[in-house]
Design a protein around this motif. Structure first.
Motif, PDB file in Angstrom:
ATOM      1  N   VAL A  76      19.052  38.376  77.507  1.00 27.62           N
ATOM      2  CA  VAL A  76      19.471  39.245  78.596  1.00 27.62           C
ATOM      3  C   VAL A  76      20.986  39.208  78.651  1.00 27.62           C
ATOM      4  N   ARG A  77      21.571  40.380  78.720  1.00 23.87           N
ATOM      5  CA  ARG A  77      23.037  40.499  78.687  1.00 23.87           C
ATOM      6  C   ARG A  77      23.643  39.769  77.488  1.00 23.87           C
ATOM      7  N   PRO A 119      12.960  39.709  80.280  1.00 24.27           N
ATOM      8  CA  PRO A 119      14.009  39.710  81.308  1.00 24.27           C
ATOM      9  C   PRO A 119      14.992  40.868  81.176  1.00 24.27           C
ATOM     10  N   GLU A 122      15.583  43.573  84.173  1.00 27.29           N
ATOM     11  CA  GLU A 122      16.910  43.864  84.732  1.00 27.29           C
ATOM     12  C   GLU A 122      17.203  45.357  84.683  1.00 27.29           C
ATOM     13  N   THR A 165      15.183  47.087  87.282  1.00 22.50           N
ATOM     14  CA  THR A 165      15.713  46.797  88.615  1.00 22.50           C
ATOM     15  C   THR A 165      16.768  47.816  89.012  1.00 22.50           C
ATOM     16  N   GLN A 166      17.602  48.195  88.029  1.00 18.27           N
ATOM     17  CA  GLN A 166      18.659  49.154  88.329  1.00 18.27           C
ATOM     18  C   GLN A 166      18.096  50.539  88.663  1.00 18.27           C
ATOM     19  N   MET A 183      24.571  38.315  88.665  1.00 13.01           N
ATOM     20  CA  MET A 183      23.121  38.196  88.558  1.00 13.01           C
ATOM     21  C   MET A 183      22.805  36.849  87.930  1.00 13.01           C
ATOM     22  N   MET A 215      17.211  34.587  85.403  1.00  7.25           N
ATOM     23  CA  MET A 215      15.915  35.084  85.819  1.00  7.25           C
ATOM     24  C   MET A 215      14.853  34.015  85.582  1.00  7.25           C
ATOM     25  N   GLN A 221      14.940  36.769  90.365  1.00  7.09           N
ATOM     26  CA  GLN A 221      16.343  36.728  89.948  1.00  7.09           C
ATOM     27  C   GLN A 221      17.244  36.669  91.171  1.00  7.09           C
TER      28      GLN A 221
END
Length: 878
Positions: free
Chosen positions: A701-702, A774, A778, A781-782, A803, A806, A819
């Motif tokens: 994630v990211r 995850p 995410e 979620t946006q 953030m 998670m 999260q």
């Protein structure tokens, strides 16, 4: 005049002697004394003497053995010739006298010449044993494990304990045999040349001696070929498909090794007959065997033969041809990383999670979801609780304590000493070593908290305030993770109000840790040892003062047990009496047969290995510095060998105090390594392994991997009791949907006892329903209008929105995603927990509390009751 001429020589000799004495005192006797006193302060003096005994006994025995070998052969060679002069010399007085003089030079003078030569050669040859004496120690104290490898049928202990010693000994003995043969042959030639009127042929005894030496060379070469077979077990020529020997190695190269042994023996025998026995001097057998031997040696170097075998035999049917060899690699790797007993649970996902919320959404369960990440809360600890400039929170640990009616997960951090933060004018010797000597106390807060509320504390401040009854009699921390310098306590200084909150508090150290200074003689030695003359001249050091050195806990444990590899994440435990550091220690090896290697730095430098066990749990007293080693994996042959060698060093895990044993946890470093391996090796049939269709990776994630994290939760396994586990979500390679959630526990889920029984359970999801990872959650979620609007609003103020990690948990027949959202001021960057996002099934909500989020989700599922899609929402590939 003569005395004046000899004066410079005398002065030079005196300086050399003084230099030798200084070096011997400073680097041998001084270190020996201080180390002995330090081990005595830890009540480990028996272990200290035992280590010295083993080191010098093994090194001395090896040196003496090589010395005896060299001297014996020199003595035989130098004394053999000249004993029986030829008949024409016996009656010639002049020749006989000359003969006898030369013979006496070889015979009676040999001891003076060959003794130092033998000693020097023995020391040079034995040098590798001086540095690898602990390897030899494992050989003498090791025992069989009862587990055999699948290729040669050897016990695993052979590879872990004995094989490295055989490699070392074979190389040293072969080098010694070649050296002795060359030198003795030269000596015989020299004697034969210098002694007059010797017969043309060498005597029979000389031929026998040289034949024996050549036989030793041959024997050690053959031994080297035999050991070469085991090197095939670590070939990486089939990577990245599989590791270890395949068809080419075991069906082509292995027979060539046996052929090399046979042809080499034939060459050696025929060469010996040809050289030493002229009556049997026939060239043909020697030439034939030599040619065969050279051909066998050259064949492995000819690349086109293995290429042809690979092209026409292996490549057309790779799985069929390599199947047993791939299976060997799978079995060995699973065994070497303790992955063979992983329990797999297939989970059917039901997106209508109303029943699961009703069952799992209780206050007791979601009170332990860790919405405060240790990476974020450390900033709050530092700004709110360091209090004094010389204190520092180095890191935050996760643990669990039974408080407020059940087991709760907490974040805990030690308030350690860091004198680098003192004002420059305060950094004088007296302050650094006599006044500012230790940290004080710790902070503890629950990992689960409600957003938009003040930080909750279980333990805080220098007066150790706790609303739930946590306390300790000795909150001083003299040993920790900081790079402490030496300290001398107690002392004669009137130390006021440094540690506690009472300005008049001046209680001196009253523990037992450290080396007693006791005398002026010891003060002088410590001053020399630490290169600090102030220790000797200080009048504030009392007779009951104690010198505390090696105060960094990793350095301390590594000095005591350098054969252990230490986990990078020690953690603090509070008891009624004092603080303790718990550390996980590993035994590793790169000699496990056919197991896939990996590497880790363990905080002690990068090391490659293909076998690992969490064999030892280490306890370090933060107040006194005492260190205890408890064996956690008694079946490990490496730690058993060390236990046999050092019986007083290790204790049984059952002997660990109960208040510490209840805080044992599954090591994060070990679990990360295991999951890296299991991501590929869970495909435990050669067909699946070759296809690699089900290979996993850490969820991302990211652009960052989601590494294992701790979670305290009741999984419904043991009578509604919570477990402290490590969670690890994984996705398919190059995909974002979730494949599995791994859970590493420390209790036996069958017996539900409190004994330390580490195990791993993998919750694997079917392919009929996609389970989002995850990164996908995410992104989804946006897409929730309420959440995206709130993020936009926060971004307009002078705040930083972060953030958090998670949390992904298996929950009945669904998966729970939690999260935390933090807001930090641009100025002080101290994060504040402001919201939590909770996602279950195909629904996502945001609230200030997890309880509130669960209630929202419950209402949504009730409202949407009825047929639901079996496919979770997905996002297109980025």
């Amino acid at each position: 005049m003569g005395n004046l001429k000899s004066l410079p020589a005398l002065i030079g000799s005196a300086l050399v002697i003084m230099g030798i004495l200084y070096i011997a005192f400073h680097f041998i006797f001084l270190d020996l004394f201080v180390d002995l006193w330090w081990f005595e302060s830890l009540k480990l003096e028996n272990y200290f003497w035992l280590k010295l005994l083993y080191k010098y006994l093994l090194s001395g025995a090896v040196t003496l053995g090589f010395f005896a070998i060299f001297f014996l052969h020199f003595w035989i060679a130098s004394s053999y010739l000249g004993l029986n002069p030829p008949d024409d010399v016996r009656h010639d007085v002049a020749k006989r006298q000359k003969f006898q003089k030369i013979a006496n030079t070889f015979m009676s003078g040999s001891a003076k010449v060959y003794t130092p030569i033998s000693l020097v050669l023995a020391i040079i040859i034995a040098i590798p044993f001086y540095t690898q004496w602990e390897t030899a120690l494992l050989y003498f104290f090791g025992s069989n494990s009862g587990v055999n490898d699948n290729v040669y049928g050897q016990d695993i202990s052979f590879y872990l304990l004995f094989y490295p010693v055989y490699q070392l000994v074979q190389q040293e003995l072969l080098g010694t045999a070649i050296l002795i043969f060359a030198m003795i042959a030269a000596l015989y030639w020299l004697e034969h040349t210098l002694i007059p009127n010797q017969r043309k042929d060498y005597p029979k005894g000389a031929k026998i001696h040289l034949s024996l030496l050549l036989g030793f060379v041959v024997g050690f070469v053959v031994w080297g070929f035999m050991l070469q077979r085991f090197a095939l077990l670590h070939t990486d020529s089939h990577e990245p498909i599989f590791y270890g020997p395949g068809f080419i190695e075991l069906r082509y190269q292995l027979p060539l090794i046996w052929a090399a042994i046979g042809t080499f023996l034939a060459t050696a025998v025929t060469a010996g007959l040809f050289i030493f026995w002229p009556k049997h001097r026939i060239k043909t057998p020697f030439l034939v065997s030599l040619t065969a031997f050279v051909c066998v040696l050259v064949l492995p170097k000819i690349g086109f033969i293995p290429s042809l075998l690979q092209r026409y035999l292996v490549n057309p049917n790779p799985v069929k041809t390599e199947k047993p060899f791939i299976q060997n690699n799978i079995d060995a790797t699973l065994a070497a990383y303790q992955l063979g007993n992983i329990k797999q649970a297939d989970v059917s996902i039901n997106l209508n999670a109303a029943k699961d919320i009703e069952t799992w959404g209780t206050q007791k369960r979601f009170e332990n979801i860790p919405v405060w990440d240790r990476e974020f809360i450390i900033d709050s600890y530092r700004q709110l609780q360091e209090i004094r400039p010389y204190y520092h929170f180095r890191s935050v640990d996760e643990d669990r304590y039974f408080v407020l009616d059940h087991l709760r997960q907490v974040n805990i951090s030690a308030r350690e000493l860091n004198t680098s933060k003192l004002p420059q004018e305060a950094k004088n010797w007296e302050n650094l070593h006599l006044r500012y000597t230790h940290g004080y106390g710790a902070v503890i807060s629950p990992a689960a908290q409600d957003a938009d509320k003040p930080q909750v504390w279980y333990l805080r401040d220098l007066n150790m305030t706790s609303d739930i009854g946590l306390s300790t009699a000795h909150p001083d921390i003299y040993y920790g993770q900081e790079q402490f310098d030496y300290a001398i306590v107690p002392n004669k200084l009137d130390i006021v109000g440094i540690a506690g909150t009472d300005p008049s508090q001046n209680e001196a150290y009253h523990g037992e840790g450290g080396i007693p200074i006791a005398s002026t003689f010891r003060k002088a030695l410590f001053a020399i040892y630490l290169h600090d003359e102030k220790i000797f001249f200080s009048t504030n050091i009392a007779s009951d003062s104690r010198l505390k050195i090696h105060r960094n806990i990793s350095e301390r444990v590594a000095k005591l047990a350098p054969f252990l590899r230490l986990d990078k994440d020690p953690y603090l435990v509070i008891t009624k009496d004092r603080f303790y550091w718990l550390m996980d220690a590993y035994t590793v090896s790169d000699k496990y047969p056919v197991s896939k290697p990996t590497d880790s730095d363990f905080g002690q430098g990068q090391q490659r290995f293909n076998y690992i066990r969490n064999s030892v749990k280490v306890v370090v007293d933060a107040f006194d510095g005492d260190v205890d080693f408890y064996i956690a994996e008694p079946k490990d042959p490496i730690i058993q060998a060390y236990h046999n060698a050092y019986p007083n060093l290790f204790k049984n895990l059952a002997d660990m105090p109960a208040d510490l044993r209840s805080h044992l946890r599954y090591p994060r470093d070990l679990y990360t390594i295991q999951m890296q391996m299991y991501a590929k090796y869970h495909q435990n049939s050669p067909e699946l392994f070759y296809e690699q269709a089900e290979t996993w990776q850490f969820a991302n994630v990211r652009d960052k991997p989601v590494l294992p994290y701790y979670q305290t939760m009741d999984f419904g396994n043991c009578n509604d009791s919570e477990e402290f586990v490590l969670i690890n979500p994984m996705t398919p390679v190059n995909r974002n949907n979730l494949s599995m959630i791994g859970v590493a526990s420390t209790i036996d889920s069958r017996q539900c006892g409190k004994d330390y029984q580490p195990s791993i359970t993998v919750y694997q999801f079917g392919k009929d329903v996609q389970v989002n990872g995850p990164a996908q959650i995410e992104a989804l979620t946006q897409q929730v209008p309420e959440i995206s609007a709130q993020f936009t609003l926060w971004g307009q103020s002078e705040s930083i929105v972060e953030m958090g990690r998670m949390i992904i948990l298996p929950m009945g027949n669904t998966v729970l995603y939690v999260q935390p959202i933090y807001i930090a001021s641009v100025k002080n960057k101290m994060p504040e927990l402001t919201r939590v996002i909770v996602s279950i099934g195909n629904e996502t909500v945001m609230d200030k509390t997890i309880a509130g989020a669960f209630e929202k989700l419950k209402q949504i599922f009730i409202k949407n009751a009825g047929p639901v899609s079996r496919v979770m929402p997905t996002i297109p590939p980025q």
